[in-house]
Motif scaffolding. Structure first.
Motif, PDB file in Angstrom:
ATOM      1  N   ILE A   1      46.688  36.684  36.242  1.00 17.08           N
ATOM      2  CA  ILE A   1      45.845  36.819  37.424  1.00 17.08           C
ATOM      3  C   ILE A   1      44.628  37.652  37.037  1.00 17.08           C
ATOM      4  N   GLY A   2      43.427  37.095  37.268  1.00 14.28           N
ATOM      5  CA  GLY A   2      42.190  37.749  36.858  1.00 14.28           C
ATOM      6  C   GLY A   2      41.516  36.954  35.757  1.00 14.28           C
ATOM      7  N   ALA A   3      40.182  36.956  35.756  1.00 14.88           N
ATOM      8  CA  ALA A   3      39.444  36.187  34.748  1.00 14.88           C
ATOM      9  C   ALA A   3      38.272  36.995  34.203  1.00 14.88           C
ATOM     10  N   GLY A   4      38.455  38.308  34.083  1.00 11.74           N
ATOM     11  CA  GLY A   4      37.421  39.171  33.519  1.00 11.74           C
ATOM     12  C   GLY A   4      37.646  39.413  32.040  1.00 11.74           C
ATOM     13  N   GLY A   5      37.040  40.478  31.530  1.00 15.95           N
ATOM     14  CA  GLY A   5      37.133  40.793  30.111  1.00 15.95           C
ATOM     15  C   GLY A   5      38.565  41.043  29.657  1.00 15.95           C
ATOM     16  N   ALA A   6      39.380  41.611  30.530  1.00 13.70           N
ATOM     17  CA  ALA A   6      40.767  41.908  30.148  1.00 13.70           C
ATOM     18  C   ALA A   6      41.512  40.615  29.828  1.00 13.70           C
ATOM     19  N   THR A   7      41.313  39.577  30.620  1.00 13.26           N
ATOM     20  CA  THR A   7      41.972  38.288  30.369  1.00 13.26           C
ATOM     21  C   THR A   7      41.402  37.634  29.116  1.00 13.26           C
TER      22      THR A   7
ATOM     23  N   ALA B   1      44.613  32.452  37.123  1.00 11.35           N
ATOM     24  CA  ALA B   1      44.316  32.401  38.558  1.00 11.35           C
ATOM     25  C   ALA B   1      43.274  33.458  38.877  1.00 11.35           C
ATOM     26  N   ASN B   2      42.244  33.073  39.597  1.00  2.92           N
ATOM     27  CA  ASN B   2      41.216  34.069  39.935  1.00  2.92           C
ATOM     28  C   ASN B   2      40.702  33.888  41.346  1.00  2.92           C
ATOM     29  N   ARG B   3      40.318  35.043  41.958  1.00  5.19           N
ATOM     30  CA  ARG B   3      39.700  35.044  43.290  1.00  5.19           C
ATOM     31  C   ARG B   3      38.476  34.122  43.285  1.00  5.19           C
ATOM     32  N   THR B   4      37.642  34.269  42.257  1.00  5.77           N
ATOM     33  CA  THR B   4      36.481  33.388  42.104  1.00  5.77           C
ATOM     34  C   THR B   4      36.875  32.285  41.118  1.00  5.77           C
ATOM     35  N   LEU B   5      37.205  31.110  41.655  1.00  3.08           N
ATOM     36  CA  LEU B   5      37.749  30.026  40.819  1.00  3.08           C
ATOM     37  C   LEU B   5      36.802  29.665  39.675  1.00  3.08           C
ATOM     38  N   ALA B   6      35.496  29.618  39.952  1.00  4.48           N
ATOM     39  CA  ALA B   6      34.526  29.181  38.933  1.00  4.48           C
ATOM     40  C   ALA B   6      34.605  30.064  37.689  1.00  4.48           C
ATOM     41  N   ARG B   7      34.917  31.352  37.892  1.00  2.17           N
ATOM     42  CA  ARG B   7      35.005  32.258  36.747  1.00  2.17           C
ATOM     43  C   ARG B   7      36.224  31.921  35.877  1.00  2.17           C
ATOM     44  N   ALA B   8      37.335  31.560  36.511  1.00  2.00           N
ATOM     45  CA  ALA B   8      38.528  31.152  35.756  1.00  2.00           C
ATOM     46  C   ALA B   8      38.246  29.838  35.014  1.00  2.00           C
TER      47      ALA B   8
ATOM     48  N   SER C   1      42.809  28.730  41.742  1.00  2.00           N
ATOM     49  CA  SER C   1      42.329  29.757  42.669  1.00  2.00           C
ATOM     50  C   SER C   1      43.472  30.700  43.013  1.00  2.00           C
ATOM     51  N   LEU C   2      43.134  31.945  43.261  1.00  2.00           N
ATOM     52  CA  LEU C   2      44.130  32.936  43.668  1.00  2.00           C
ATOM     53  C   LEU C   2      44.843  32.494  44.951  1.00  2.00           C
ATOM     54  N   ASN C   3      44.182  31.674  45.745  1.00  2.00           N
ATOM     55  CA  ASN C   3      44.786  31.177  46.991  1.00  2.00           C
ATOM     56  C   ASN C   3      45.858  30.122  46.745  1.00  2.00           C
TER      57      ASN C   3
ATOM     58  N   ASN D   1      49.220  40.830  35.591  1.00  2.00           N
ATOM     59  CA  ASN D   1      48.089  41.193  36.441  1.00  2.00           C
ATOM     60  C   ASN D   1      46.983  41.805  35.591  1.00  2.00           C
ATOM     61  N   ALA D   2      45.910  41.032  35.381  1.00  2.00           N
ATOM     62  CA  ALA D   2      44.761  41.507  34.602  1.00  2.00           C
ATOM     63  C   ALA D   2      43.549  41.718  35.501  1.00  2.00           C
ATOM     64  N   THR D   3      43.781  41.808  36.820  1.00  3.06           N
ATOM     65  CA  THR D   3      42.657  42.122  37.721  1.00  3.06           C
ATOM     66  C   THR D   3      42.466  43.631  37.747  1.00  3.06           C
ATOM     67  N   SER D   4      41.349  44.043  38.314  1.00  4.62           N
ATOM     68  CA  SER D   4      41.132  45.477  38.497  1.00  4.62           C
ATOM     69  C   SER D   4      41.605  45.915  39.875  1.00  4.62           C
ATOM     70  N   ALA D   5      42.409  45.065  40.557  1.00  8.42           N
ATOM     71  CA  ALA D   5      42.824  45.369  41.934  1.00  8.42           C
ATOM     72  C   ALA D   5      43.589  46.695  42.024  1.00  8.42           C
ATOM     73  N   SER D   6      44.477  46.974  41.068  1.00  5.97           N
ATOM     74  CA  SER D   6      45.247  48.220  41.152  1.00  5.97           C
ATOM     75  C   SER D   6      44.365  49.445  40.908  1.00  5.97           C
TER      76      SER D   6
ATOM     77  N   GLY E   1      42.740  49.995  44.165  1.00  5.77           N
ATOM     78  CA  GLY E   1      43.664  50.177  45.287  1.00  5.77           C
ATOM     79  C   GLY E   1      43.783  48.958  46.188  1.00  5.77           C
ATOM     80  N   ASP E   2      43.261  47.805  45.746  1.00  2.00           N
ATOM     81  CA  ASP E   2      43.355  46.581  46.554  1.00  2.00           C
ATOM     82  C   ASP E   2      44.724  45.929  46.395  1.00  2.00           C
ATOM     83  N   ALA E   3      45.152  45.222  47.433  1.00  2.00           N
ATOM     84  CA  ALA E   3      46.450  44.536  47.386  1.00  2.00           C
ATOM     85  C   ALA E   3      46.282  43.114  46.858  1.00  2.00           C
ATOM     86  N   LEU E   4      47.280  42.646  46.103  1.00  2.00           N
ATOM     87  CA  LEU E   4      47.359  41.233  45.701  1.00  2.00           C
ATOM     88  C   LEU E   4      48.579  40.669  46.406  1.00  2.00           C
ATOM     89  N   VAL E   5      48.511  39.436  46.867  1.00  2.00           N
ATOM     90  CA  VAL E   5      49.664  38.853  47.561  1.00  2.00           C
ATOM     91  C   VAL E   5      50.307  37.789  46.684  1.00  2.00           C
TER      92      VAL E   5
HETATM   93  P1  ATR Z   1      37.879  43.526  33.331  1.00  2.00           P
HETATM   94  O1  ATR Z   1      36.901  43.562  32.208  1.00  2.00           O
HETATM   95  O2  ATR Z   1      38.743  44.746  33.471  1.00  2.00           O
HETATM   96  O3  ATR Z   1      38.713  42.270  33.353  1.00  2.00           O
HETATM   97  P2  ATR Z   1      36.071  42.528  35.332  1.00  2.00           P
HETATM   98  O4  ATR Z   1      35.374  41.706  34.325  1.00  2.00           O
HETATM   99  O5  ATR Z   1      35.277  43.305  36.339  1.00  2.00           O
HETATM  100  O6  ATR Z   1      37.001  43.599  34.672  1.00  2.00           O
HETATM  101  O7  ATR Z   1      37.113  41.589  36.096  1.00  2.00           O
HETATM  102  C1  ATR Z   1      37.864  42.053  37.158  1.00  2.00           C
HETATM  103  C2  ATR Z   1      38.841  40.950  37.569  1.00  2.00           C
HETATM  104  O8  ATR Z   1      39.624  41.441  38.675  1.00  2.00           O
HETATM  105  C3  ATR Z   1      38.172  39.686  38.075  1.00  2.00           C
HETATM  106  O9  ATR Z   1      39.001  38.585  37.756  1.00  2.00           O
HETATM  107  C4  ATR Z   1      38.135  39.915  39.583  1.00  2.00           C
HETATM  108  O10 ATR Z   1      38.055  38.725  40.345  1.00  2.00           O
HETATM  109  P3  ATR Z   1      36.612  38.031  40.617  1.00  2.00           P
HETATM  110  O11 ATR Z   1      36.240  37.347  39.325  1.00  2.00           O
HETATM  111  O12 ATR Z   1      36.866  37.091  41.712  1.00  2.00           O
HETATM  112  O13 ATR Z   1      35.692  39.167  40.976  1.00  2.00           O
HETATM  113  C5  ATR Z   1      39.475  40.561  39.774  1.00  2.00           C
HETATM  114  N1  ATR Z   1      39.588  41.348  41.011  1.00  2.00           N
HETATM  115  C6  ATR Z   1      39.056  42.545  41.253  1.00  2.00           C
HETATM  116  N2  ATR Z   1      39.416  42.992  42.478  1.00  2.00           N
HETATM  117  C7  ATR Z   1      40.208  42.036  43.006  1.00  2.00           C
HETATM  118  C8  ATR Z   1      40.920  41.875  44.252  1.00  2.00           C
HETATM  119  N3  ATR Z   1      40.871  42.826  45.194  1.00  2.00           N
HETATM  120  N4  ATR Z   1      41.657  40.771  44.440  1.00  2.00           N
HETATM  121  C9  ATR Z   1      41.715  39.823  43.489  1.00  2.00           C
HETATM  122  N5  ATR Z   1      41.068  39.889  42.303  1.00  2.00           N
HETATM  123  C10 ATR Z   1      40.334  40.987  42.066  1.00  2.00           C
END
Ligand code: ATR
Length: 262
Positions: free
Chosen positions: A125-131, A149-156, A176-178, A189-194, A197-201
């Motif tokens: 989950i997540g499509a940023g640099g960590a993934t 899976a990513n909130r912003t599908l185009a990024r994934a 999509s995350l949905n 979980n590779a998002t920055s949600a934790s 402090g954001d919740a993932l479902v």
């Molecule tokens: P990193 O380099 O740590 O991966 P990043 O490039 O900023 O950081 O990526 C953050 C990731 O966390 C992204 O996949 C982001 O989703 P979007 O691409 O849609 O922005 C995801 N993310 C951050 N907060 C989130 C949230 N509250 N719910 C779901 N995904 C979240």
């Protein structure tokens, strides 16, 4: 004189790297000093040049400089090229070399948990640099399918398009995350949600046997839900130790045992 190492970032106060590297040094009998360097946001290159000019042996690079470190290197490892980010620097034959040990750090952490990676289907989950940094090492370690899976599908979708050529032996998919659904060996979980402090479902349609949270030391709704399902879970401290061990071994030619430092 002791060998000199450091981690460079901005901010840098929170870094656990010095304590880890000093613990590895003590265990392996290597004489080193590992410090923290705060580089100004517009002064990364000057900072690392000064370090190597003073006979520094190796640098770790953390937020927000991993992409700049990648751009500064004359020689890159395959996994750093694929990650497009560098967390480990050293000088060799007068040239700046760069590697990225984050992904192998995750692989080592998962292996230390005795969760298998060979022939597995993973959800990240997540499509940023960590993934971006972990897909290639996970496939090298045997993952046969990775869904991103990513909130912003185009990024994934972009990430999958970029990484597909590097992992022809595996199936990569973007969703999509949905639309979280299916049955996976491990969900990561590779998002920055934790961190924010954001919740993932995690819906009922999503089933998994193990759950790995890359963040550590923070409340994680992702881990709470996984624990409520009764599956084995881990936060990301092992990944942190794992990447540090890989860097230490590149620089010093000795690989400490991950399990000794968890
Ligand atoms: P990193 O380099 O740590 O991966 P990043 O490039 O900023 O950081 O990526 C953050 C990731 O966390 C992204 O996949 C982001 O989703 P979007 O691409 O849609 O922005 C995801 N993310 C951050 N907060 C989130 C949230 N509250 N719910 C779901 N995904 C979240």
């Amino acid at each position: 004189m002791s060998k000199q190492f450091a981690v460079v970032g901005n901010p840098i106060e929170q870094s656990r790297s010095p304590e880890l590297h000093h613990a590895f040094a003590e265990k392996t009998g290597i004489d080193l000093v590992y410090s923290k360097r705060l580089a100004p946001l517009d002064g990364f290159e000057a900072n690392i040049q000064a370090f190597f000019a003073q006979d520094g042996m190796g640098l770790n690079v953390t937020v927000p400089f991993k992409e700049q470190a990648f751009a500064a290197c004359a020689v890159l490892t395959e996994r750093a090229k694929i990650a497009k980010a560098v967390n480990t620097l050293w000088m060799q034959d007068g040239k700046l070399h760069g590697d990225n040990t984050d992904g192998q750090g995750l692989v080592n952490a998962i292996k230390a948990l005795d969760w298998k990676l060979e022939d597995t289907e993973l959800l990240i989950i997540g499509a940023g640099g960590a993934t971006r940094g972990v897909v290639y090492p996970l496939v090298q370690a045997g993952a046969k399918k990775i869904v991103i899976a990513n909130r912003t599908l185009a990024r994934a979708e972009q990430l999958v398009a970029d990484l597909k050529p590097a992992v022809p032996q595996a199936t990569l998919e973007a969703i999509s995350l949905n639309d979280l659904a299916g049955d996976f060996d491990i969900v990561i979980n590779a998002t920055s949600a934790s961190l924010t402090g954001d919740a993932l479902v995690l819906p009922e349609a999503l089933q998994f046997k193990h759950a790995y949270e890359m963040a550590y030391g923070k409340p994680s709704s992702f881990l709470d839900q996984a624990k409520a399902r009764g599956v084995p879970t881990s936060e990301g401290y092992g990944m942190l130790v794992g990447q540090a061990i890989e860097s230490f071994s590149i620089w010093n030619g000795v690989k400490p045992e991950l399990k000794d430092f968890l």
